[in-house]
Design a protein around this motif. Structure first.
Motif, PDB file in Angstrom:
ATOM      1  N   ASP A   7      31.883  41.256  30.792  1.00 16.35           N
ATOM      2  CA  ASP A   7      31.690  41.534  32.234  1.00 16.35           C
ATOM      3  C   ASP A   7      31.865  40.254  33.034  1.00 16.35           C
ATOM      4  O   ASP A   7      32.468  40.249  34.109  1.00 16.35           O
ATOM      5  CB  ASP A   7      30.281  42.105  32.475  1.00 16.35           C
ATOM      6  N   ILE A   9      33.612  37.572  32.316  1.00 16.91           N
ATOM      7  CA  ILE A   9      35.022  37.149  32.432  1.00 16.91           C
ATOM      8  C   ILE A   9      35.690  37.871  33.608  1.00 16.91           C
ATOM      9  O   ILE A   9      36.338  37.263  34.444  1.00 16.91           O
ATOM     10  CB  ILE A   9      35.796  37.453  31.121  1.00 16.91           C
ATOM     11  N   TYR A  10      35.464  39.191  33.652  1.00 25.24           N
ATOM     12  CA  TYR A  10      36.116  39.973  34.716  1.00 25.24           C
ATOM     13  C   TYR A  10      35.498  39.689  36.083  1.00 25.24           C
ATOM     14  O   TYR A  10      36.207  39.555  37.080  1.00 25.24           O
ATOM     15  CB  TYR A  10      36.061  41.472  34.381  1.00 25.24           C
ATOM     16  N   GLN A  11      34.159  39.618  36.110  1.00 28.00           N
ATOM     17  CA  GLN A  11      33.498  39.399  37.401  1.00 28.00           C
ATOM     18  C   GLN A  11      33.919  38.069  38.014  1.00 28.00           C
ATOM     19  O   GLN A  11      34.266  37.987  39.191  1.00 28.00           O
ATOM     20  CB  GLN A  11      31.973  39.438  37.226  1.00 28.00           C
ATOM     21  N   GLY A  13      36.489  36.194  37.112  1.00 24.58           N
ATOM     22  CA  GLY A  13      37.944  36.101  37.281  1.00 24.58           C
ATOM     23  C   GLY A  13      38.456  36.768  38.539  1.00 24.58           C
ATOM     24  O   GLY A  13      39.447  36.353  39.132  1.00 24.58           O
ATOM     25  N   LEU A  14      37.752  37.828  38.931  1.00 26.87           N
ATOM     26  CA  LEU A  14      38.232  38.585  40.104  1.00 26.87           C
ATOM     27  C   LEU A  14      37.494  38.212  41.390  1.00 26.87           C
ATOM     28  O   LEU A  14      37.899  38.617  42.476  1.00 26.87           O
ATOM     29  CB  LEU A  14      38.066  40.091  39.854  1.00 26.87           C
ATOM     30  N   ASP A  16      36.240  36.691  44.631  1.00 22.62           N
ATOM     31  CA  ASP A  16      36.838  35.967  45.759  1.00 22.62           C
ATOM     32  C   ASP A  16      38.346  35.760  45.616  1.00 22.62           C
ATOM     33  O   ASP A  16      38.904  34.842  46.191  1.00 22.62           O
ATOM     34  CB  ASP A  16      36.161  34.601  45.957  1.00 22.62           C
ATOM     35  N   GLN A  17      38.962  36.577  44.802  1.00 22.03           N
ATOM     36  CA  GLN A  17      40.414  36.487  44.676  1.00 22.03           C
ATOM     37  C   GLN A  17      41.087  37.395  45.701  1.00 22.03           C
ATOM     38  O   GLN A  17      40.488  38.359  46.174  1.00 22.03           O
ATOM     39  CB  GLN A  17      40.854  36.900  43.265  1.00 22.03           C
ATOM     40  N   GLN A  18      42.299  37.049  46.028  1.00 18.97           N
ATOM     41  CA  GLN A  18      43.051  37.871  46.972  1.00 18.97           C
ATOM     42  C   GLN A  18      44.466  38.031  46.460  1.00 18.97           C
ATOM     43  O   GLN A  18      45.003  37.132  45.828  1.00 18.97           O
ATOM     44  CB  GLN A  18      43.118  37.189  48.341  1.00 18.97           C
ATOM     45  N   ILE A  19      45.052  39.148  46.704  1.00 20.60           N
ATOM     46  CA  ILE A  19      46.477  39.327  46.431  1.00 20.60           C
ATOM     47  C   ILE A  19      47.094  39.887  47.702  1.00 20.60           C
ATOM     48  O   ILE A  19      46.690  40.967  48.188  1.00 20.60           O
ATOM     49  CB  ILE A  19      46.732  40.273  45.245  1.00 20.60           C
ATOM     50  N   THR A  20      47.986  39.144  48.283  1.00 27.71           N
ATOM     51  CA  THR A  20      48.582  39.575  49.543  1.00 27.71           C
ATOM     52  C   THR A  20      49.465  40.791  49.312  1.00 27.71           C
ATOM     53  O   THR A  20      50.322  40.760  48.407  1.00 27.71           O
ATOM     54  CB  THR A  20      49.429  38.444  50.149  1.00 27.71           C
ATOM     55  N   PRO A  21      49.258  41.813  50.048  1.00 31.58           N
ATOM     56  CA  PRO A  21      50.134  42.992  49.894  1.00 31.58           C
ATOM     57  C   PRO A  21      51.552  42.642  50.332  1.00 31.58           C
ATOM     58  O   PRO A  21      51.751  41.689  51.084  1.00 31.58           O
ATOM     59  CB  PRO A  21      49.505  44.040  50.811  1.00 31.58           C
ATOM     60  N   PRO A  22      52.526  43.389  49.867  1.00 32.20           N
ATOM     61  CA  PRO A  22      53.914  43.061  50.204  1.00 32.20           C
ATOM     62  C   PRO A  22      54.168  43.120  51.715  1.00 32.20           C
ATOM     63  O   PRO A  22      53.469  43.840  52.444  1.00 32.20           O
ATOM     64  CB  PRO A  22      54.725  44.143  49.492  1.00 32.20           C
ATOM     65  N   THR A  25      53.854  46.066  54.855  1.00 30.94           N
ATOM     66  CA  THR A  25      52.799  47.073  54.677  1.00 30.94           C
ATOM     67  C   THR A  25      52.130  47.391  56.007  1.00 30.94           C
ATOM     68  O   THR A  25      51.857  48.550  56.319  1.00 30.94           O
ATOM     69  CB  THR A  25      51.754  46.579  53.657  1.00 30.94           C
ATOM     70  N   TRP A  26      51.854  46.314  56.776  1.00 40.04           N
ATOM     71  CA  TRP A  26      51.190  46.558  58.060  1.00 40.04           C
ATOM     72  C   TRP A  26      52.056  47.453  58.954  1.00 40.04           C
ATOM     73  O   TRP A  26      51.534  48.372  59.599  1.00 40.04           O
ATOM     74  CB  TRP A  26      50.877  45.245  58.795  1.00 40.04           C
TER      75      TRP A  26
ATOM     76  N   GLY B  27      44.183  41.064  51.771  1.00 39.04           N
ATOM     77  CA  GLY B  27      44.263  40.414  50.456  1.00 39.04           C
ATOM     78  C   GLY B  27      43.182  40.900  49.515  1.00 39.04           C
ATOM     79  O   GLY B  27      43.455  41.340  48.402  1.00 39.04           O
ATOM     80  N   PHE B  30      43.548  44.665  48.869  1.00 40.51           N
ATOM     81  CA  PHE B  30      44.693  45.019  48.019  1.00 40.51           C
ATOM     82  C   PHE B  30      44.357  44.785  46.546  1.00 40.51           C
ATOM     83  O   PHE B  30      44.701  45.586  45.676  1.00 40.51           O
ATOM     84  CB  PHE B  30      45.927  44.216  48.434  1.00 40.51           C
ATOM     85  N   LEU B 114      43.815  39.835  33.836  1.00 42.31           N
ATOM     86  CA  LEU B 114      42.617  40.652  34.076  1.00 42.31           C
ATOM     87  C   LEU B 114      42.997  41.977  34.733  1.00 42.31           C
ATOM     88  O   LEU B 114      42.577  43.045  34.302  1.00 42.31           O
ATOM     89  CB  LEU B 114      41.633  39.895  34.972  1.00 42.31           C
ATOM     90  N   VAL B 133      30.849  47.517  36.792  1.00 40.56           N
ATOM     91  CA  VAL B 133      30.839  46.076  36.515  1.00 40.56           C
ATOM     92  C   VAL B 133      31.291  45.252  37.721  1.00 40.56           C
ATOM     93  O   VAL B 133      30.660  44.265  38.067  1.00 40.56           O
ATOM     94  CB  VAL B 133      31.723  45.739  35.286  1.00 40.56           C
TER      95      VAL B 133
END
Lengths: 444, 180
Positions: A7, A9-11, A13-14, A16-22, A25-26, B27, B30, B114, B133
């Motif tokens: 848990d 590792i995943y918590q 690792g993810l 405050d991460q962000q992945i900008t949408p393509p 999209t807006w 961000g 997504f 992940l 989780v």
């Protein structure tokens, strides 16, 4: 590997991460969102007024146009437009071109008028603000409540209808239905003109959009504005005539002399009359004054008196004697006052029937003071009573029932109780007056 | 511009404010959509649907809780509803191998890995793992959201963890091989 570690590792690792949408999209989202509504902020409270006014103006102009074209077709066609009319179809003299042109001028005119209206409305806005600061929150909520109730009771009358009704100018009122009727009876050629329906419809549509769903606050403010306008028109001054039968009570004491307190005393029903003026301090409170004449009569009965005759010496006798005849008589006291009241009137119910509470004081100026003795055989003027103050005061209490005959004319009925404070020098006597004042008041 | 002001403007359907809100939070949201989706395309669709719901329902946000949390819940619900529409919850086989135990790697795992391992989970395991989780929902809440029993939620979580352990161990084994 423990679950907790997995848990973690995943918590982490993810976290405050962000992945900008393509890209794009807006744009896709925006295209699916409903059209941006007309912003309410851009719709001040006076906007519906302008909209309705504009529609009226446009209708009025169209009316004038149709009047001109039917009554005096030359007036429209004298401009340098080729006259393509068929002379035989005199009933439909306007061509498409002419109509287009006149409608264009109308639209331009309408825009000018709209600008003027905007300016006027700005000043109205300022007045509204002033009123807003003047009236208390309770009054607003009261107003809101009554208006909500009125809304509920007036079925099917939308704000926009009301607005239009407010705005209807008297001399246009009669014309409006005929305008509406006259529009569809345009010549057949005119229906093809593309700008015709647009010019007719758009302002109305705009107006209906503008009038659409004003927020409660705006609606309130708007209603308030129209109400206040009415109040402003509502007449602040009023003058009333009044006449009243007056009942004069002494409370058991004899006004003339205490020695007569056992005697039967009556007061005659007399009259008061005068003119009153009132000023509306607010919707509910009036300040009143005026000038009244009050007449009071008071009789003490069975007053013994001797009517003395000049002593006469009779020839037959040497001695002189006096002839006198004791007899009961009636002592009559007549009093008259000029009364200047200063009263406050608080309106409890402000409907077609108005009920109000009146309180205040009056200054009485002694005008008439006469005492006379009457009997079946004899009458004598005894002069003035000297136990009266020249100036005295009363405290007044009563209530008023007013019936609004018209906006300007009211019928008044006011039972009033006036307690005399120092009319009589003998301070143990405090009589009171009860009068039922009736009259008409004119409001201006 | 602070978030309160932005929300206020969005409540008035101010397009500029809506775009600002999107730029500020797309961000994070997504990533959330990716986690709940099978692939990137589905995540994009979910993101679009979610934002439209956010703008439609923004009037119902009373300002009591965090606005980000409120948006996340809408996004998660949108993702769940999308999956429910696919009716895939019933079609997953329960046949999964036992997982050998392995040591926790010291280095951190790439975000991409992940995400990929989560996305590769069968839907019902993925949902429960994410909700429990990563997004902090209880089994009771999850059961209600996914129309399953609490017991199923717990067993699905256990399965999800086993599968993730397996996937991670494979990932580390491959990584070690590569580095050798």
């Amino acid at each position: 590997m423990k679950n907790r570690d997995l848990d973690k590792i995943y918590q982490e690792g993810l976290k405050d991460q962000q992945i900008t949408p393509p890209d794009g999209t807006w744009e896709k989202i925006a295209s699916r969102l409903p059209q941006e509504p007309v912003q309410r902020r851009a719709l001040p409270i006076w906007f519906p007024l302008v909209g309705a006014a504009a529609v009226l103006l446009l209708l009025f102009n169209i009316y004038l146009l149709t009047q001109n074209s039917t009554e005096a077709p030359k007036a429209v066609t004298h401009e340098s437009i080729p006259d393509t009319r068929d002379e035989e179809t005199g009933d439909h003299p306007i061509t498409t071109q002419e109509l287009n042109q006149t409608i264009q001028t109308l639209v331009a005119d309408f825009e000018n008028r709209l600008q003027e209206a905007n300016k006027n409305i700005d000043s109205l806005k300022q007045i509204t603000r002033k009123y807003h600061t003047l009236i208390s929150k309770e009054e607003i909520s009261q107003l809101a409540e009554t208006q909500v109730n009125e809304r509920k009771s007036s079925t099917g009358q939308t704000p926009s209808q009301e607005t239009r009704e407010h705005l209807t100018i008297n001399n246009q009122q009669d014309h409006v239905p005929s305008i509406v009727q006259s529009v569809p009876t345009q010549p057949a050629g005119a229906e093809d003109a593309p700008s015709t329906p647009a010019a007719e419809r758009d302002p109305e549509q705009d107006a209906s959009i503008l009038i659409q769903e004003p927020s409660l606050e705006e609606q309130l403010a708007f209603d308030d504005l129209s109400d206040k306008n009415q109040t402003e028109k509502k007449n602040r001054f009023s003058v009333s005539t009044r006449v009243a039968p007056i009942f004069f009570e002494t409370g058991g004491a004899n006004l003339f002399d205490q020695q007569f307190s056992q005697k039967k005393a009556t007061s005659e029903v007399s009259f008061a009359y005068g003119v009153n003026i009132a000023y509306n301090i607010s919707d509910r409170v009036k300040l009143r004054s005026g000038l009244n004449k009050v007449e009071v009569g008071y009789q003490t009965q069975e007053v013994p008196y001797n009517a003395a005759v000049r002593s006469t010496t009779l020839d037959a006798t040497e001695s002189a004697f006096t002839m006198s005849s004791p007899a009961p008589g009636e002592l009559n006291q007549q009093l008259g006052f000029f009364e200047i009241p200063l009263e406050m009137e608080y309106v409890l119910i402000d409907k077609k029937f108005e009920i109000s509470l009146v309180g205040g004081a009056s200054s009485l100026f002694l005008d008439k003071n006469n005492v006379s003795l009457h009997s079946s055989v004899f009458s004598a003027d005894l002069g003035e009573a000297n136990n009266l103050n020249k100036t005295s005061f009363t405290t007044n209490l009563g209530f008023g029932i007013n019936y609004n005959l018209t906006q300007e004319l009211k019928f008044n009925l006011e039972p009033m109780f006036k307690y005399q404070l120092n009319t009589f020098k003998n301070s143990d006597v405090n009589p009171y007056l009860f009068g039922i004042y009736t009259g008409f008041s004119i409001h201006f | 511009m602070n978030i309160k002001k932005l929300v206020q403007l969005c409540k008035k359907q101010d397009r500029e404010a809506q775009e600002k809100l999107y730029r500020q939070y797309s961000g994070k949201l997504f990533l959330m959509c990716l986690k709940y989706s099978d692939d990137q395309q589905e995540a994009e669709d979910t993101l679009q649907d979610g934002f439209i719901k956010i703008f439609e329902k923004i009037d119902s946000y009373k300002g009591t809780g965090s606005f980000e949390g409120w948006m996340s819940r809408i996004m998660i619900n949108t993702a769940i509803n999308r999956q429910k529409q696919k009716r895939l919850f019933l079609t997953i086989s329960d046949d999964y191998p036992e997982v050998e135990d392995f040591e926790l790697p010291t280095e951190s795992v790439d975000l991409e890995v992940l995400l990929r391992t989560i996305q590769e989970l069968p839907l019902k395991y993925r949902m429960v793992f994410n909700l429990f989780v990563l997004d902090g929902y209880s089994h009771k809440e999850i059961a209600a959201m996914l129309d399953i029993s609490e017991g199923t939620s717990k067993s699905n979580l256990s399965r999800a963890r086993d599968l993730l352990k397996k996937k991670l161990s494979e990932y580390f084994r491959d990584n070690t091989k590569k580095s050798l």
